[in-house]
Design a protein around this motif. Structure first.
Motif: not given
Ligand code: ADP
Ligand code: MG
Length: 716
Positions: A150-158
């Motif tokens: 699973e790719i984890i993009d750096k979420e902007t939304d916590p």
């Protein structure tokens, strides 16, 4: 506001991050899974029952430095170097590989023949890998092959990040084009926005308390997002409180409905009036050619109790192949006829109809009963004559295929219908008879033992009798799996058996796609065997395309031992009874299913001589086929075999419902969850026995009866 009945395709209006296209794609995929006729009918309820295939603990992701050879773990890494390369003799395989780090070490992940992954895993991106880690000594690094990822993009939304990380998370099987991460977001938001007041509790409070079950709303939330305080392991074994509650509920509703139906059937008006006096008893004894086993006596007693009671009989008689069901049915038939009723015996194939007719005429030789055969292949004139005699009440027993309950067959006074080897249809045929205004007692017989658990759920409104004892003097059949190289030896063995007066079956499966080719193979084999292999023996050929008279002639010859070897297609599968046959050789046995092989094997071992079953296999066979043949080598117990069958294939395959897309259970699995199944049976019986007058229970029962499907939204 989202409720259980909100159409999935409308979710784009309510759910953040879901557009029209995604909502429709979701609805399509869910409709497909649930066999809903259209995407509009796919509801939120269906979506919520798309359950995780496993759960992953991401509250403490493993560190590379802590991994050891063979460990199964989820690890988050940053991708450093990625690319495709070729391997193999002619460079025929492509491998995509990347190396990643997490500050405590470096790992290698690779996939076979998926070069397009290059686009997914780019340098610098973060990814979670799950699977079994192996230490690759050649490269001196920890390696993982074809992992889940699973790719984890750096979420902007916590809040988004909180859904996927730092907790136990559900992992879903890909649904259409929608991957686990997106599904997780959708489920999470759906559960946040769902109006839980539409999901009221539907199990009695005492029952919940007694069994320590959590309430439905919590169960539904928790089955997607496990709470911290429950061991994740119980989730992955489907034993978490959420699983237990939902599995139980599913079993409970089905069993309650079946129990209610059974009670109702017992209150149906009885169409017949049968009694057993000394004359009837004597008539039953007069036809017996041998001493019945204790099991046969016991089940006959159960059947006679039904016949003479004031409730219609709807009984399933189970007994392994060769257990001697026919004579029990014959005795029941005598009871009905002696009481002035007509009877019918329905079977799946014409060969079996002919055999039963022959046997029953012999059994009834000293009586004045008239036994007639009615099958599709009679001439129109013959049929007309027989139908007229049925109507005139001058035929006491009609034997045949499903033709005997069809439209234009009118009985004068039908009292008992026996359905042999057709448990799947028995229930429907009874309904058909009732629709046509007949109310006979019905006895369904089967040698394909249905595991108790399955029988209970599917045939819950049938009463069950079991013959669990074989007639005396049988020696167990010896079963061996053999390859092509053993053929000469096997032929020698067959010749030896024939010289000792025994007879042999050789069966061909549907090897080619068409029945014609199949036939050609059997025909050719019979010729070769006769000319080149066994010139001194007489070899007969039997197949489904023959005319009834031809078939009957072949069977007569074989029964009279005028032919020693019978080469056949699978038409002899069910019921055929030639006690002198001692060898069953099955070609391409790996292409048959369990019950077919068990049935075929049951054609031998019917006399006193030791019998053999030789399962021929050629070339490669699937893992499942090998397992199947191994089980057959080890046991002749039909119940054990069907349990194994259930385990390997699942109930849908066994009951033939899978093709129609119908799923019996959404959460429950009758093999895995036997304990809960048992509990659900006890609780449903208890509810009916003790609390059926209480208003809550009354309301429940009413709902169960008016809802053909026991959906979550429809009950409660
Ligand atoms: P199935 O249960 O598979 O239909 P059948 O009714 O065809 O089995 O019986 C198998 C064979 O066993 C038949 O040849 C039958 O005559 C014989 N048989 C049945 N019951 C007894 C018994 N009690 N004693 C001896 N032979 C029996
Ligand atoms: Mg039989």
């Amino acid at each position: 506001m989202i409720t259980l009945t909100t159409p999935i395709e409308k979710l784009d209006i309510e759910l953040p991050r879901v557009g029209k296209k995604t909502a429709q794609a979701l609805a399509d995929s869910i409709a497909l899974l649930n066999a809903c006729p259209s995407r509009e009918q796919a509801k939120v309820e269906h979506l919520l029952f798309y359950l995780p295939m496993r759960y992953e603990d991401r509250s403490n992701l493993a560190k590379i430095g802590d991994l050891a050879d063979g460990m199964e773990a989820a690890v988050a890494v940053e991708i450093k170097v990625a690319g495709n390369y070729k391997v193999g003799k002619a460079n025929q395989h492509k491998i995509f590989e990347f190396s990643g780090e997490d500050g405590t070490g470096r790992i290698r992940a690779f996939w076979w023949n998926q070069p397009f992954l290059e686009k997914t895993f780019t340098r610098g991106s973060h990814v979670i890998l799950f699977g079994q880690w192996k230490y690759d000594t050649y490269r001196n690094s920890l390696t993982i092959e074809n992992p889940d990822y699973e790719i984890i993009d750096k979420e902007t939304d916590p809040t988004q990040e909180a859904i996927h990380m730092g907790r136990c998370v559900p992992v879903y099987r890909k649904l259409g084009d929608i991957r686990t991460k997106q599904l997780r977001t959708i489920m999470h938001n759906l559960l946040e926005l769902l109006d839980f007041s539409t999901l009221s509790e539907n199990l009695p409070p005492q029952l919940l308390a007694r069994n320590n079950f959590i309430n439905r709303a919590d169960a539904l939330k928790q089955i997607h997002f496990p709470p911290e305080y429950v061991a994740l392991e119980t989730y992955n074994r489907a034993q978490s409180p959420a699983h237990r509650r939902l599995i139980f509920e599913e079993f409970f509703w089905l069993l309650l409905a079946l129990a209610v139906k059974r009670t109702e059937r017992h209150q149906e008006p009885k169409g017949t009036s049968i009694e057993v006096n000394d004359q009837v008893r004597q008539a039953v004894l007069n036809i017996l050619p041998f001493k019945p086993t204790n099991a046969q006596k016991r089940v006959l007693k159960e059947i006679v109790e039904d016949l003479t009671s004031n409730r219609p009989m709807n009984r399933l008689l189970q007994g392994d192949v060769g257990a001697g069901k026919t004579i029990v049915a014959a005795q029941a038939i005598v009871v009905a006829i002696e009481n002035g009723y007509q009877t019918a015996l329905m079977v799946p194939t014409e060969i079996l109809a002919e055999q039963h007719t022959r046997n029953l005429r012999k059994l009834f030789a000293k009586t004045n009963y008239r036994v007639e055969l009615l099958t599709g292949s009679l001439t129109a004139r013959e049929k007309r004559a027989i139908k007229a005699d049925i109507k005139a009440n001058s035929i006491q027993l009609v034997v045949g295929t499903h033709a005997i309950i069809q439209d234009d067959v009118e009985f004068h006074k039908l009292g008992l219908v026996v359905i042999d080897e057709q448990h799947r249809f028995g229930v429907m045929q009874r309904a058909e008879l009732i629709r046509r205004g007949y109310r006979p007692d019905v006895l369904v017989m089967t040698a394909t033992p249905i595991p108790r658990s399955l029988a209970m759920t599917v045939y819950g409104d049938l009463d069950v009798s079991i013959i669990d004892e074989l007639p005396p003097g049988r020696t167990p059949i010896e079963t061996r799996v053999r390859g092509e190289s053993s053929r000469p030896k096997i032929y020698q063995f067959i010749a030896e058996e024939v010289r000792q007066g025994r007879q042999i079956y050789i069966v061909y499966p549907l090897v080619e796609e068409s029945e014609k080719m199949d036939l050609a193979a059997a025909t050719k084999m019979a010729e070769i065997l006769q000319k080149d292999v066994f010139p001194h023996f007489s070899i007969a050929l039997l197949h489904g395309r023959m005319k009834p008279q031809e078939k009957e002639e072949v069977m007569r010859k074989f029964l009279a031992c005028e032919a020693q070897i019978l080469v056949s297609t699978t038409v002899i599968e069910v019921g055929v009874d030639v006690p002198n046959a001692s060898v069953m050789m099955i070609e391409h046995s790996d292409r048959f299913g369990f019950s077919q092989l068990h049935q075929l094997r049951g054609r031998v071992g019917r006399g006193a001589a030791k019998s053999y079953c030789i399962l021929m296999t050629g070339g490669v066979k699937s893992k499942e086929a090998s397992e199947r043949l191994r089980v057959l080598e080890q046991t002749t117990d039909g119940f054990k075999i069907s349990e194994k069958d259930l385990e390997l294939r699942g109930p849908g395959e066994i009951l033939g419902t899978r093709q129609s897309g119908e799923q019996i259970f959404r959460v429950a699995n009758i093999v895995r969850d036997r304990v809960l199944l048992d509990l659900a049976r006890q609780e449903s019986e208890f509810l009916l026995a003790v609390a059926s007058d209480d208003p809550f229970t009354k309301k429940l029962i009413e709902k169960v009866l008016t809802q053909p499907k026991f959906g979550l939204a429809s009950i409660g």
